[in-house]
Design an enzyme around this catalytic site. Sequence first.
Site, PDB file in Angstrom:
ATOM      1  N   HIS A 154       0.276  -1.178   0.362  1.00  0.00           N
ATOM      2  CA  HIS A 154       0.157   0.357  -0.343  1.00  0.00           C
ATOM      3  C   HIS A 154       0.922   1.263   0.220  1.00  0.00           C
ATOM      4  CE1 HIS A 154      -3.593  -2.682   0.993  1.00  0.00           C
ATOM      5  NE2 HIS A 154      -3.505  -2.550   1.509  1.00  0.00           N
TER       6      HIS A 154
ATOM      7  N   ASP B  92      -5.075 -12.227   3.795  1.00  0.00           N
ATOM      8  CA  ASP B  92      -6.537 -12.162   4.236  1.00  0.00           C
ATOM      9  C   ASP B  92      -7.512 -11.970   3.002  1.00  0.00           C
ATOM     10  OD1 ASP B  92      -5.199 -10.490   2.251  1.00  0.00           O
ATOM     11  OD2 ASP B  92      -5.152  -8.463   4.271  1.00  0.00           O
TER      12      ASP B  92
ATOM     13  N   HIS C 161      -6.440  -7.171  -0.813  1.00  0.00           N
ATOM     14  CA  HIS C 161      -6.932  -5.785  -0.626  1.00  0.00           C
ATOM     15  C   HIS C 161      -6.195  -4.928  -2.013  1.00  0.00           C
ATOM     16  CE1 HIS C 161      -7.020  -5.800   3.567  1.00  0.00           C
ATOM     17  NE2 HIS C 161      -8.281  -5.634   3.406  1.00  0.00           N
TER      18      HIS C 161
HETATM   19 ZN   LIG Z   1      -4.678  -7.159   2.545  1.00  0.00          ZN
END
Ligand SMILES: [Zn+2]
Length: 308
Positions: free
Chosen positions: A122, A243, A161
Amino acid sequence: MTTALITHADCLNHVTPDGHPERVARLEHVLHALEGLALKRVTGPMAAEDDILRIHPASYLADLRNAVPQDGRVQLDADTYMSPGSLDAAFRAAGAVVRAVDMVLSGEVQNAFAAVRPPGHHAETDTAMGFCLFGNAALAAKHALDHHGLARVAVVDFDVHHGNGTQDLLWDEPRALFISSQQMPLWPGSGRPEEDGAHGQILNLPLPPGSGGVQMKAAYVDQAFPRLRAFKPEMIIISAGFDAHQDDPLAELAWSTEDFRWLSRELCSLAQELCGGRIVSTLEGGYDLNALAASAKAHAEELIEAGT
Ligand SMILES: [Zn+2]
């Protein structure tokens, strides 16, 4: 040939607030799960400043250095904190992926897994974000391209994500194919198919909440694997977040541990077909400790099997 496990105790000195999902226990559980596996255990070095500067400007590095607290913690964004040990941890995480690339490209090992934190995918060019300080996967790609002179590298990100940071860092890099699967909608909100890079070299694969292994396998078999074959990478870098597991508290995908094993095995098989089996994998997310440990173990077992 063999599989390297690269980590450093400094990665346990990045201490987040009580209740924060990206916590020291994550890496402890992963390392415990990997005990007893036939891995070449390597103590990761600090990344050199020049390594970091391949992907982040000097001003960003100076900002992080100025932000390191003497004690306690500082908050960089809604989710991202630094403790006194965080910058060293980030340098170790980045150093581990650089070392992993060096070891795989020298032929010292077949493939490598960097079990590190903070995670990286990220972190954008000049922005810490989403628990991440340095863009480890993008750094691995740039190191392979710019230092080792590879012509093409692929980065595959299966964290739940979107790898917005890797996408940002590789947006204008025609030598890097970036493939990212992610739940959508979900934080950070990016990762739509129309985000395809300055050279059409980014492939985003959004998956709806609740989808499990069937949908994941279809996305990879129908879209990701053909793109990898067409691109012909000389190395595959994996942003290995766990995740998307059905037990993970931060998202709503429903992959099983065996789904992570399947995907890991397929990526190893593709690497064998396309680039002599060269894979560098780096730990990203995964916030249910047991699911994380079991999935990371399955991932490592497939790397070992491929490297044997
Ligand atoms: Zn993640």
